[in-house]
Design an enzyme around this catalytic site. Structure first.
Site, mmCIF file in Angstrom:
data_model
loop_
_atom_site.group_PDB
_atom_site.id
_atom_site.type_symbol
_atom_site.label_atom_id
_atom_site.label_comp_id
_atom_site.label_asym_id
_atom_site.label_seq_id
_atom_site.Cartn_x
_atom_site.Cartn_y
_atom_site.Cartn_z
ATOM 1 N N SER A 22 0.838 -1.188 0.000
ATOM 2 C CA SER A 22 0.000 0.000 0.000
ATOM 3 C C SER A 22 0.878 1.244 0.000
ATOM 4 O O SER A 22 2.065 1.167 -0.349
ATOM 5 C CB SER A 22 -0.943 -0.037 1.219
ATOM 6 O OG SER A 22 -1.936 0.960 1.114
ATOM 7 N N ASN A 23 0.345 2.389 0.378
ATOM 8 C CA ASN A 23 1.125 3.619 0.407
ATOM 9 C C ASN A 23 0.591 4.527 1.516
ATOM 10 O O ASN A 23 -0.324 4.148 2.239
ATOM 11 C CB ASN A 23 1.076 4.314 -0.967
ATOM 12 C CG ASN A 23 -0.341 4.640 -1.361
ATOM 13 O OD1 ASN A 23 -0.998 5.462 -0.731
ATOM 14 N ND2 ASN A 23 -0.838 3.961 -2.384
#
Ligand code: PMT
Length: 228
Positions: free
Chosen positions: A34-35
């Site tokens: 993810s980020n």
């Protein structure tokens, strides 16, 4: 759309489709790629559009923010889910603002069981590109009874910011690309403030100075309505 009557600005309500937050691409039942997107910028845009009297469908990745009151919220997790949610609703939209930080890659295989520490062979994760939602809107056929939506993209850059952003604008074919420098700690991901550069397809470049995301979002919604 904005119209000035006797020096009073009248807003024609429009249908906005806004994406926000990160996506999560599963590796196994307990892990994902993810980020750092918090959703703050996208949710500020949704609130600003609602405050200006527009309708909003908000397609949101997993975030810890309250849904803006009055928005139709569609919660998704992966980039594939976000792609499908956008395409299921784009036919109704007059403006699409893609602010989500969609993963560019996902694991080619999602392991059905938790990968074990000692499982040496599984430590290499093969990645494959995700479907590009913004790019896919460029080639949409026009709807039978109407115009194609105005498409606004974001660009999160860490280096050669303007050069990369110009390339992205040409490649993705949107009406407006909103650029932020995410190498800075005081703007971009997770912060309450941002600083933006707007690249219009017409070639115009307009900076929006450092400010609260809420303030920038209100300004951005007004500007987007002038190109709609
Ligand atoms: O959420 P916050 O913490 O408030 O942070 C805000 C933000 C930094 C996430 C936001 O301002 C921002 O820059 N959003 C775009 C992040 C991003 O993914 O940028 P990109 O340069 O990698 O992608 C360019 C554009 O393509 C974006 O509009 C993105 O939504 C879109 N995209 C990317 C990949 C993909 N598979 N599909 C897409 O539609």
């Amino acid at each position: 759309m904005l119209a000035a009557v006797c020096n009073v600005w009248l807003v024609t309500p429009m249908k906005f489709l806004i994406t926000a937050g990160p996506t999560r691409e599963p590796i196994d039942p307990v892990r994902y790629l993810s980020n750092r997107s918090s959703g703050k910028m996208g949710y500020a845009l949704a609130r600003a559009a609602l405050d200006a009297g527009h309708e909003v469908v908000l397609v949101s990745g997993p975030v810890c923010l309250a849904a803006p009151e009055g928005a139709a919220i569609v919660r998704v997790t992966t980039s594939d889910e976000m792609f499908d949610a956008v395409h299921a609703r784009v036919g109704e939209a007059e403006v699409c603002v893609l602010c989500a930080a969609v993963a560019d890659f996902r694991p080619a295989v999602v392991e059905p069981r938790k990968i074990k520490k000692g499982d040496a062979e599984s430590r290499r994760i093969e990645l494959v590109p995700t479907r590009d939602i913004l790019l896919s809107l460029r080639d949409l056929p026009p709807p039978k009874n109407g115009r194609k939506p105005v498409v606004v993209g974001f660009a999160a850059e860490t280096d050669d910011v303007m050069e990369n952003a110009h390339r992205k604008l040409r490649a993705k074919g949107c009406a407006l690309l909103v650029v932020n420098d995410v190498s800075r700690a005081d703007i971009g991901f997770e912060t309450d403030e941002n600083e933006l550069t707007l690249l219009f397809a017409s070639g115009e470049i307009r900076p929006l100075a450092f400010s609260k995301k809420d303030t920038l979002a209100a300004e951005l919604i007004k500007i987007i309505c002038t190109i709609s």
